[in-house]
Write a protein that holds these residues in place. Structure first.
Motif, PDB file in Angstrom:
ATOM      1  N   ALA A  47      59.434  34.545 153.972  1.00  0.00           N
ATOM      2  CA  ALA A  47      58.110  35.004 153.542  1.00  0.00           C
ATOM      3  C   ALA A  47      57.014  34.211 154.243  1.00  0.00           C
ATOM      4  CB  ALA A  47      57.980  34.890 152.023  1.00  0.00           C
ATOM      5  N   GLN A  48      57.207  32.878 154.308  1.00  0.00           N
ATOM      6  CA  GLN A  48      56.220  32.041 154.976  1.00  0.00           C
ATOM      7  C   GLN A  48      56.127  32.385 156.463  1.00  0.00           C
ATOM      8  OE1 GLN A  48      54.101  29.864 153.797  1.00  0.00           O
ATOM      9  NE2 GLN A  48      54.749  29.992 151.667  1.00  0.00           N
ATOM     10  N   GLN A  51      54.104  35.520 156.767  1.00  0.00           N
ATOM     11  CA  GLN A  51      52.691  35.218 156.588  1.00  0.00           C
ATOM     12  C   GLN A  51      52.121  34.525 157.827  1.00  0.00           C
ATOM     13  OE1 GLN A  51      52.240  32.961 153.002  1.00  0.00           O
ATOM     14  NE2 GLN A  51      52.747  34.689 151.647  1.00  0.00           N
ATOM     15  N   ASN A  52      52.921  33.640 158.425  1.00  0.00           N
ATOM     16  CA  ASN A  52      52.471  32.933 159.616  1.00  0.00           C
ATOM     17  C   ASN A  52      52.231  33.896 160.775  1.00  0.00           C
ATOM     18  OD1 ASN A  52      51.933  30.525 161.165  1.00  0.00           O
ATOM     19  ND2 ASN A  52      53.916  30.861 162.149  1.00  0.00           N
ATOM     20  N   SER A  54      51.481  37.043 160.462  1.00  0.00           N
ATOM     21  CA  SER A  54      50.290  37.820 160.116  1.00  0.00           C
ATOM     22  C   SER A  54      49.020  37.035 160.413  1.00  0.00           C
ATOM     23  CB  SER A  54      50.342  38.208 158.633  1.00  0.00           C
ATOM     24  OG  SER A  54      49.170  38.898 158.249  1.00  0.00           O
ATOM     25  N   VAL A  55      49.032  35.738 160.054  1.00  0.00           N
ATOM     26  CA  VAL A  55      47.864  34.893 160.319  1.00  0.00           C
ATOM     27  C   VAL A  55      47.636  34.752 161.821  1.00  0.00           C
ATOM     28  CG1 VAL A  55      46.963  32.546 160.140  1.00  0.00           C
ATOM     29  CG2 VAL A  55      47.989  33.630 158.139  1.00  0.00           C
TER      30      VAL A  55
END
Length: 201
Positions: A47-48, A51-52, A54-55
């Motif tokens: 998940a992280q 998110q990374n 996506s960022v």
């Protein structure tokens, strides 16, 4: 201290059975640890990681937007400078009467006799208003040429159109010319049209 009777089968088992049971127990412990501890951690890491990514994608888009913004600001600044330079060539409404006098004086200074000097109804366009002026002049061919040279030298934008020339029969160089001279006024969208000046004859 003696073990409870429940452990007698394990105590009395052969070495191979104890090794097998030990391996099974170890597999249970490892499997349980994986499902109870490592699997949730892996899910959180995944998940992280998502998110990374996506960022990072948003960061790339933001940097591109910042670069575009800087380019747009430079282009806007250049357009504003061009617009300001164009405005300097378009008289403000309060300068129209001065421009009328300049045109009339240019005709007289060129040696022409002005019979008619009549501002017509303004023609409204998107960003400017065109103000045509009908002029009737008499004089020689060279005097008419000098007048056009003076008009071209006016710092403001002035155009000449609808030129009609006819001989007067008074001499080889005598002629009558009907000409439309147009000037332009900067007009922001939505602004009312410029009122035409008073007729002069």
């Amino acid at each position: 201290m003696a073990l409870p009777a429940i452990f007698d089968p394990l105590v009395n088992a052969s070495m191979s059975q104890k090794i097998t049971l030990g391996l099974v127990g170890l597999a249970v412990i490892v499997g349980g640890g994986y499902f109870l501890l490592l699997s949730p951690l892996q899910a959180r890491v995944a998940a992280q990681d998502g998110q990374n990514r996506s960022v990072q994608a948003e960061l790339v888009q933001t940097r591109a937007a910042i670069a575009d913004l800087a380019r747009f600001r430079r282009e806007t600044s250049a357009i504003e400078r061009q617009l300001e330079a164009t405005r300097e060539k378009l008289p403000a409404e309060r300068e129209i009467s001065t421009l009328y006098r300049t045109l009339s004086e240019s005709a007289f200074q060129s040696g022409l006799e002005v019979g008619t000097f009549q501002p017509k109804e303004p023609r409204v366009h998107d960003y400017y208003t065109e103000i045509p002026i009908a002029m009737a002049v008499e004089g020689g061919y060279h005097q008419l040429g000098k007048f056009f040279e003076r008009v071209a030298a006016i710092p403001r934008i002035v155009t000449v159109s609808d030129l009609k020339v006819a001989g007067l029969g008074k001499g080889r160089s005598s002629l009558h010319a009907d000409v439309t001279v147009s000037t332009y006024v900067y007009r922001p969208i939505g602004a009312p049209p410029v009122s035409k000046g008073k007729e002069k004859k």
